[in-house]
Design a protein around this motif. Sequence first.
Motif, PDB file in Angstrom:
ATOM      1  N   ASN A   1      55.713  23.914  -6.866  1.00 23.47           N
ATOM      2  CA  ASN A   1      54.420  24.693  -6.681  1.00 23.47           C
ATOM      3  C   ASN A   1      53.873  23.833  -5.498  1.00 23.47           C
ATOM      4  N   TYR A   2      54.110  22.275  -5.523  1.00 24.47           N
ATOM      5  CA  TYR A   2      53.632  21.560  -4.569  1.00 24.47           C
ATOM      6  C   TYR A   2      53.846  21.810  -3.111  1.00 24.47           C
ATOM      7  N   SER A   3      55.103  22.590  -2.836  1.00 23.45           N
ATOM      8  CA  SER A   3      55.223  22.969  -1.412  1.00 23.45           C
ATOM      9  C   SER A   3      54.913  24.008  -0.947  1.00 23.45           C
ATOM     10  N   LYS A   4      53.839  24.870  -1.655  1.00 24.74           N
ATOM     11  CA  LYS A   4      53.300  25.856  -0.985  1.00 24.74           C
ATOM     12  C   LYS A   4      51.950  25.603  -0.434  1.00 24.74           C
ATOM     13  N   GLY A   5      51.398  26.456   0.324  1.00 28.94           N
ATOM     14  CA  GLY A   5      50.163  26.334   1.117  1.00 28.94           C
ATOM     15  C   GLY A   5      50.099  25.536   2.620  1.00 28.94           C
ATOM     16  N   PRO A   6      49.277  25.834   3.238  1.00 28.17           N
ATOM     17  CA  PRO A   6      49.344  25.316   4.645  1.00 28.17           C
ATOM     18  C   PRO A   6      49.076  23.568   4.628  1.00 28.17           C
ATOM     19  N   ILE A   7      49.796  23.242   5.426  1.00 29.47           N
ATOM     20  CA  ILE A   7      49.818  21.880   5.872  1.00 29.47           C
ATOM     21  C   ILE A   7      48.313  21.116   6.235  1.00 29.47           C
ATOM     22  N   VAL A   8      48.005  20.224   5.667  1.00 26.99           N
ATOM     23  CA  VAL A   8      46.836  19.318   5.927  1.00 26.99           C
ATOM     24  C   VAL A   8      46.811  18.815   7.177  1.00 26.99           C
ATOM     25  N   GLY A   9      45.821  19.160   8.086  1.00 22.98           N
ATOM     26  CA  GLY A   9      45.618  18.319   9.411  1.00 22.98           C
ATOM     27  C   GLY A   9      44.384  17.613   9.163  1.00 22.98           C
ATOM     28  N   TYR A  10      44.034  16.700  10.294  1.00 26.04           N
ATOM     29  CA  TYR A  10      42.898  16.148  10.340  1.00 26.04           C
ATOM     30  C   TYR A  10      42.583  15.648  11.800  1.00 26.04           C
ATOM     31  N   LYS A  11      41.284  15.301  12.061  1.00 25.36           N
ATOM     32  CA  LYS A  11      40.859  14.720  13.195  1.00 25.36           C
ATOM     33  C   LYS A  11      39.858  13.340  12.695  1.00 25.36           C
ATOM     34  N   CYS A  12      40.402  12.188  12.843  1.00 27.59           N
ATOM     35  CA  CYS A  12      39.823  10.869  12.321  1.00 27.59           C
ATOM     36  C   CYS A  12      38.462  10.748  12.866  1.00 27.59           C
ATOM     37  N   PRO A  13      37.288  10.753  12.080  1.00 27.81           N
ATOM     38  CA  PRO A  13      36.110  10.384  12.623  1.00 27.81           C
ATOM     39  C   PRO A  13      35.858   9.279  13.322  1.00 27.81           C
ATOM     40  N   LYS A  14      36.703   8.235  12.973  1.00 22.84           N
ATOM     41  CA  LYS A  14      36.332   6.875  13.578  1.00 22.84           C
ATOM     42  C   LYS A  14      37.067   6.885  15.122  1.00 22.84           C
TER      43      LYS A  14
ATOM     44  N   GLY B   1      41.355  12.009  -0.228  1.00 17.91           N
ATOM     45  CA  GLY B   1      41.222  11.218   1.206  1.00 17.91           C
ATOM     46  C   GLY B   1      42.359  11.116   1.884  1.00 17.91           C
ATOM     47  N   ILE B   2      42.137  10.738   3.255  1.00 13.30           N
ATOM     48  CA  ILE B   2      43.260  10.630   4.043  1.00 13.30           C
ATOM     49  C   ILE B   2      43.208   9.175   4.896  1.00 13.30           C
ATOM     50  N   LYS B   3      44.245   8.435   5.034  1.00 17.33           N
ATOM     51  CA  LYS B   3      44.150   7.417   5.821  1.00 17.33           C
ATOM     52  C   LYS B   3      44.727   7.736   7.233  1.00 17.33           C
TER      53      LYS B   3
ATOM     54  N   ARG C   1      39.736   5.151   6.427  1.00 20.41           N
ATOM     55  CA  ARG C   1      40.101   6.094   5.340  1.00 20.41           C
ATOM     56  C   ARG C   1      38.812   6.859   5.187  1.00 20.41           C
ATOM     57  N   PHE C   2      39.316   8.286   5.003  1.00 21.56           N
ATOM     58  CA  PHE C   2      38.028   8.934   4.901  1.00 21.56           C
ATOM     59  C   PHE C   2      38.282  10.345   3.992  1.00 21.56           C
TER      60      PHE C   2
END
Length: 67
Positions: free
Chosen positions: A4-17, A55-57, A64-65
């Motif tokens: 079940n962990y392989s399902k769902g859209p991939i997480v992307g990000y824009k670093c706030p720093k 959180g994401i690094k 880290r945010f």
Amino acid sequence: MSNNYSKGPIVGYKCPKCGFDTNQAHCDSCNAPLRWDKNIGGSAHCSGCGNSVTGIKCRKCGNRFSI
């Protein structure tokens, strides 16, 4: 991967720093892609080890945010 962990859209990000923008975040433990549970904005988890992610690094500056 058939869990079940392989399902769902991939997480992307824009670093706030530093402003680094990517369409794929990775687990700090096993480096597998992070995925949203079903919809973007829900809870997120690692598609490899299944750990819950809060959180994401940033892979460029190390900031880290929360997601």
